[in-house]
Design an enzyme around this catalytic site. Structure first.
Site, PDB file in Angstrom:
ATOM      1  N   GLY A  12      -2.232  11.447  16.421  1.00 28.60           N
ATOM      2  CA  GLY A  12      -2.766  11.923  15.141  1.00 28.60           C
ATOM      3  C   GLY A  12      -2.336  13.323  14.732  1.00 28.60           C
ATOM      4  O   GLY A  12      -3.060  13.997  13.994  1.00 28.60           O
ATOM      5  N   ASN A  14       0.079  14.022  12.711  1.00 30.53           N
ATOM      6  CA  ASN A  14       0.306  13.961  11.263  1.00 30.53           C
ATOM      7  C   ASN A  14      -1.020  13.940  10.511  1.00 30.53           C
ATOM      8  O   ASN A  14      -1.156  14.572   9.460  1.00 30.53           O
ATOM      9  CB  ASN A  14       1.163  12.742  10.893  1.00 30.53           C
ATOM     10  N   ARG A  66      -4.874 -13.470  14.312  1.00 31.56           N
ATOM     11  CA  ARG A  66      -4.297 -12.406  13.485  1.00 31.56           C
ATOM     12  C   ARG A  66      -4.897 -12.444  12.081  1.00 31.56           C
ATOM     13  O   ARG A  66      -5.153 -11.418  11.473  1.00 31.56           O
ATOM     14  CB  ARG A  66      -2.774 -12.630  13.423  1.00 31.56           C
ATOM     15  N   ILE A  93       1.890  -4.124  12.054  1.00 31.09           N
ATOM     16  CA  ILE A  93       2.562  -4.762  10.905  1.00 31.09           C
ATOM     17  C   ILE A  93       1.485  -5.071   9.868  1.00 31.09           C
ATOM     18  O   ILE A  93       0.471  -5.695  10.192  1.00 31.09           O
ATOM     19  CB  ILE A  93       3.254  -6.077  11.332  1.00 31.09           C
ATOM     20  N   LEU A  94       1.687  -4.613   8.648  1.00 31.45           N
ATOM     21  CA  LEU A  94       0.646  -4.767   7.639  1.00 31.45           C
ATOM     22  C   LEU A  94       0.546  -6.208   7.158  1.00 31.45           C
ATOM     23  O   LEU A  94       1.559  -6.877   6.982  1.00 31.45           O
ATOM     24  CB  LEU A  94       0.951  -3.887   6.421  1.00 31.45           C
ATOM     25  N   ASN A 108       4.310   5.816   4.045  1.00 32.63           N
ATOM     26  CA  ASN A 108       4.507   5.849   5.500  1.00 32.63           C
ATOM     27  C   ASN A 108       5.402   7.038   5.852  1.00 32.63           C
ATOM     28  O   ASN A 108       6.298   7.399   5.091  1.00 32.63           O
ATOM     29  CB  ASN A 108       5.193   4.542   5.932  1.00 32.63           C
ATOM     30  N   HIS A 110       8.227   8.148   8.575  1.00 35.48           N
ATOM     31  CA  HIS A 110       9.113   7.590   9.603  1.00 35.48           C
ATOM     32  C   HIS A 110       9.943   8.733  10.188  1.00 35.48           C
ATOM     33  O   HIS A 110      10.500   9.544   9.437  1.00 35.48           O
ATOM     34  CB  HIS A 110      10.019   6.517   9.001  1.00 35.48           C
ATOM     35  N   ASP A 151      10.410  -0.341   6.610  1.00 41.21           N
ATOM     36  CA  ASP A 151      11.055   0.932   6.246  1.00 41.21           C
ATOM     37  C   ASP A 151      12.056   0.780   5.089  1.00 41.21           C
ATOM     38  O   ASP A 151      13.066   1.492   5.027  1.00 41.21           O
ATOM     39  CB  ASP A 151      11.767   1.563   7.464  1.00 41.21           C
ATOM     40  N   GLU A 181       8.084  16.283   9.724  1.00 45.61           N
ATOM     41  CA  GLU A 181       6.962  15.389   9.415  1.00 45.61           C
ATOM     42  C   GLU A 181       5.726  16.137   8.911  1.00 45.61           C
ATOM     43  O   GLU A 181       5.144  15.767   7.897  1.00 45.61           O
ATOM     44  CB  GLU A 181       6.569  14.589  10.660  1.00 45.61           C
TER      45      GLU A 181
HETATM   46  C1  GAR Z   1       5.182  10.115  14.342  1.00 48.23           C
HETATM   47  O1  GAR Z   1       6.361  10.674  14.862  1.00 48.23           O
HETATM   48  C2  GAR Z   1       5.505   9.131  13.221  1.00 48.23           C
HETATM   49  O2  GAR Z   1       6.596   9.526  12.436  1.00 48.23           O
HETATM   50  C3  GAR Z   1       5.843   7.907  14.028  1.00 48.23           C
HETATM   51  O3  GAR Z   1       4.865   7.882  15.042  1.00 48.23           O
HETATM   52  C4  GAR Z   1       4.490   9.232  15.381  1.00 48.23           C
HETATM   53  C5  GAR Z   1       2.979   9.369  15.341  1.00 48.23           C
HETATM   54  O4  GAR Z   1       2.576  10.633  15.808  1.00 48.23           O
HETATM   55  N1  GAR Z   1       5.813   6.724  13.210  1.00 48.23           N
HETATM   56  C6  GAR Z   1       6.679   5.726  13.357  1.00 48.23           C
HETATM   57  O5  GAR Z   1       7.527   5.689  14.227  1.00 48.23           O
HETATM   58  C7  GAR Z   1       6.539   4.598  12.338  1.00 48.23           C
HETATM   59  N2  GAR Z   1       7.681   3.734  12.367  1.00 48.23           N
HETATM   60  P1  GAR Z   1       1.132  11.230  15.476  1.00 48.23           P
HETATM   61  O6  GAR Z   1       0.088  10.162  15.881  1.00 48.23           O
HETATM   62  O7  GAR Z   1       1.023  12.445  16.337  1.00 48.23           O
HETATM   63  O8  GAR Z   1       1.064  11.542  14.009  1.00 48.23           O
END
Ligand code: GAR
Length: 197
Positions: A12, A14, A66, A93-94, A108, A110, A151, A181
């Site tokens: 978490g 982000n 699911r 997967i949504l 999202n 990435h 993506d 990010e």
């Molecule tokens: C982040 O690096 C995000 O970009 C990636 O997962 C991590 C989560 O970190 N997402 C993906 O790879 C989606 N395809 P966080 O829980 O510390 O935010």
């Protein structure tokens, strides 16, 4: 006011950048009305609780199918009535129905410069392992809208980050988070909130 729900699966960081941005006012006109995790043990849930944000965990493991999980997940979202859903390290997967119902209202983050190192199987550390294996000198992060593909949705913001000699996937992941990010995800939300007025 833009009411957002943030979906998470792990640490978490982000989510924390969004919480901090809303608190500091760098993300304007925005309220985090809920955090949903598919993983009850995710540290992201603690971050939400510390910030006084309603936090929910809903795992596919606790449903017989699911479809049953998808329905419960959509019900949970619907109850919160978000204007925008932010996937911040959400590794589920949504449900197709969700993309239909919230078209152009799901974004999202990435951890690469799309269209490099994205699509099925590219998530978390795997993205950085692939970037290092290919020997790219520049990578980065992308914020994009979510559509039916993986993506493939419209790109909102991107930021480049240098790959350095001696990088490990973990070092590169951290640099991409710090330099890209945690900057572009809050910025994208601020832009969307600004456009909403
Ligand atoms: C982040 O690096 C995000 O970009 C990636 O997962 C991590 C989560 O970190 N997402 C993906 O790879 C989606 N395809 P966080 O829980 O510390 O935010």
């Amino acid at each position: 006011m833009l009411n957002i729900v943030v979906c998470v699966s792990g640490g978490g960081t982000n989510l924390q950048a969004i919480i901090d941005g809303v608190e500091k006012g760098t993300i304007r006109n925005t309220r985090i009305i809920g955090v949903i995790s598919n993983n009850a043990g995710a540290y992201a849930l603690e971050r939400a609780k510390k910030a006084g944000i309603p936090a929910f965990s809903i795992s596919p493991k606790n449903f017989e199918s699911r479809e049953a999980f998808n329905r419960a997940f959509l019900d949970q979202l619907e109850a919160l009535e978000p204007d925008l859903i932010v996937l911040a390290g959400f590794l589920v997967i949504l449900p197709e129905k969700m993309i239909e119902v919230y078209r152009d209202r799901i974004i999202n983050i990435h951890p690469s410069l799309i269209p490099s190192f994205c699509g099925t199987g590219y998530y978390g550390l795997k993205v950085h392992e692939a970037a290092l294996a290919r020997g790219v000198k520049v990578t980065g992060a992308t914020v994009h809208y979510v559509d039916e593909g993986t993506d493939t949705g419209k790109i909102i913001l991107q930021k480049a980050v240098e790959v350095l000699e001696g990088d490990t996937p973990e070092l590169l992941q951290r640099r991409v988070m710090e330099q890209a990010e945690w900057i572009i995800l809050p910025k994208a939300i601020d832009q969307i909130a600004g456009a909403k007025g």
